[in-house]
Design an enzyme around this catalytic site. Structure first.
Site, PDB file in Angstrom:
ATOM      1  N   SER A 199    -111.382  26.788  46.964  1.00 36.78           N
ATOM      2  CA  SER A 199    -111.012  26.947  48.087  1.00 36.78           C
ATOM      3  C   SER A 199    -110.677  28.591  48.744  1.00 36.78           C
ATOM      4  O   SER A 199    -111.161  29.004  47.755  1.00 36.78           O
ATOM      5  CB  SER A 199    -111.382  26.020  49.598  1.00 36.78           C
ATOM      6  N   ASP A 294    -120.715  20.740  51.487  1.00 41.91           N
ATOM      7  CA  ASP A 294    -119.617  20.893  52.149  1.00 41.91           C
ATOM      8  C   ASP A 294    -120.557  22.560  52.563  1.00 41.91           C
ATOM      9  O   ASP A 294    -121.424  22.955  51.793  1.00 41.91           O
ATOM     10  CB  ASP A 294    -119.365  21.419  50.214  1.00 41.91           C
ATOM     11  N   HIS A 324    -115.947  18.948  50.088  1.00 38.54           N
ATOM     12  CA  HIS A 324    -114.840  20.174  50.062  1.00 38.54           C
ATOM     13  C   HIS A 324    -112.997  19.434  49.738  1.00 38.54           C
ATOM     14  O   HIS A 324    -113.383  18.114  50.345  1.00 38.54           O
ATOM     15  CB  HIS A 324    -114.668  20.732  51.299  1.00 38.54           C
TER      16      HIS A 324
END
Length: 356
Positions: A199, A294, A324
């Site tokens: 991320s 996601d 995610h």
């Protein structure tokens, strides 16, 4: 990770609730609700769907009602609810890296029997540049070291809003340069240093890979796990998966508001949005792993297309049934653990034997 007594109670309650729901197949199936239906031809893993339904009840992933410091503690709770047991067979030690703003806390992970010098993964944790730390990603780093048979060096870069953009970028770049310059001190082969992150950490890995082009040392490989690469959030997946899949549009906005402040122009800066960089030529080879459900999915796919068009070896692997953050949730969903292990083996093989 150290949790407060109240946090430990909340974690135990959440685990008990999850076990009770799982034991009732009928109730579990009803909780899946809309998530049992395919989206764009893909279906989320059933255990992940159940985890999302429980999050609807507990609202653990929505951190917007908390100040940043409390949000960090709440994320630590959430991770402890769903992570796998810590693996043995790895030595873990604190260390510090040299940064322009002062020492950067870090942590080394060395699997038993690994000789020096060895390949190294310089790891940047996720958390939207606001949350996350060495502890939230400790279990994953242990797994990465043990299953990947690589030395891992995790970096505790500065967080927003106490330290807004580009503080995290500055720390990440300084950390890579220091490890490369002092590779022998860390038992690292300077020609086999990968940057890796999930991320926000994937963003920092991509940015470091671009910023070090033309320098004496650059990453041998960039491994980006469901990375945040375009802070304008213009891609279609942001609309398709805006709500209901753990990371929401509202949470992304919350993170970016803390990271950038009120200056919206900063979101287009190449050190904020590497997908928008004027050029990506000369970047190191890339492995980009995305999750099917996601909002950031399309950013990762677009970055691979950009790298490939610029002549950079790049490969995209989409874990279609995942959400995610799936590399942190293997303790709840077996499929997440299996997908994470596959990802680790793929990345470690690319680092050891060359991108081909």
């Amino acid at each position: 990770m150290m949790l407060s007594p109240l946090a430990r109670v909340r974690v135990q309650v959440a685990r008990t609730l999850a076990d009770a729901v799982r034991s009732s197949k009928g109730f579990s199936a009803r909780l899946h609700g809309f998530r049992a239906r395919p989206v764009e031809g893909c279906t989320v893993d059933p255990d992940v769907a159940l985890m999302l339904a429980l999050d609807d009840l507990l609202k653990s992933s929505d951190l917007r009602r908390f100040a940043p410091a409390e949000a960090r503690a709440r994320l630590a709770e959430s991770v402890s609810m769903v992570e796998i047991p810590r693996l043995e067979g790895v030595s873990v030690a604190p260390t510090h890296l040299r940064g322009d703003a002062g020492p950067i806390p870090a942590r080394t992970y060395v699997p038993e029997g690994l000789a020096a010098p060895s390949p190294c993964v310089l790891f940047f944790h996720g958390g939207g540049f606001v949350t996350g730390d060495l502890d939230t990603h400790d279990t994953f780093c242990r797994q990465l070291a043990v299953e990947g048979r690589v030395r891992v060096l995790a970096v505790d870069y500065r967080l927003a809003p106490e330290h807004r953009f580009p503080a995290a970028v500055d720390d990440a770049a300084a950390a890579f340069r220091d490890v490369a310059a002092r590779a022998a001190d860390f038992g690292v082969d300077p020609a086999q240093i990968a940057v890796m992150g999930d991320s926000a950490g994937g963003n920092l890995s991509a940015v470091v890979s671009l910023k070090t082009r033309g320098e004496a040392h650059r990453p041998a490989l960039q491994v980006l796990l469901y990375p945040a690469l375009d802070a304008t959030c213009a891609h279609r997946s942001h609309a398709v998966y805006a709500n209901g899949w753990m990371l929401t549009k509202a949470m992304i906005d919350w993170y970016y508001d803390h990271y950038f402040g009120a200056d919206l122009a900063l979101r287009r800066h190449p050190d904020a949005s590497p997908l928008l960089a004027p050029s990506v030529e000369g970047a190191p080879p890339a492995l980009v792993f995305t999750a099917g459900f996601d909002p950031l999915r399309d950013e990762g796919a677009a970055y691979v297309e950009r790298l490939t068009a610029a002549g950079v070896p790049a490969r995209h692997v989409c874990h279609e049934s995942m959400i995610h953050g799936f590399v942190l949730t293997g303790g709840f969903a077996r499929a997440c653990r299996e997908e994470t292990s596959r990802l680790i083996r793929d990345a470690a093989s690319a680092l050891r034997h060359g991108f081909s």
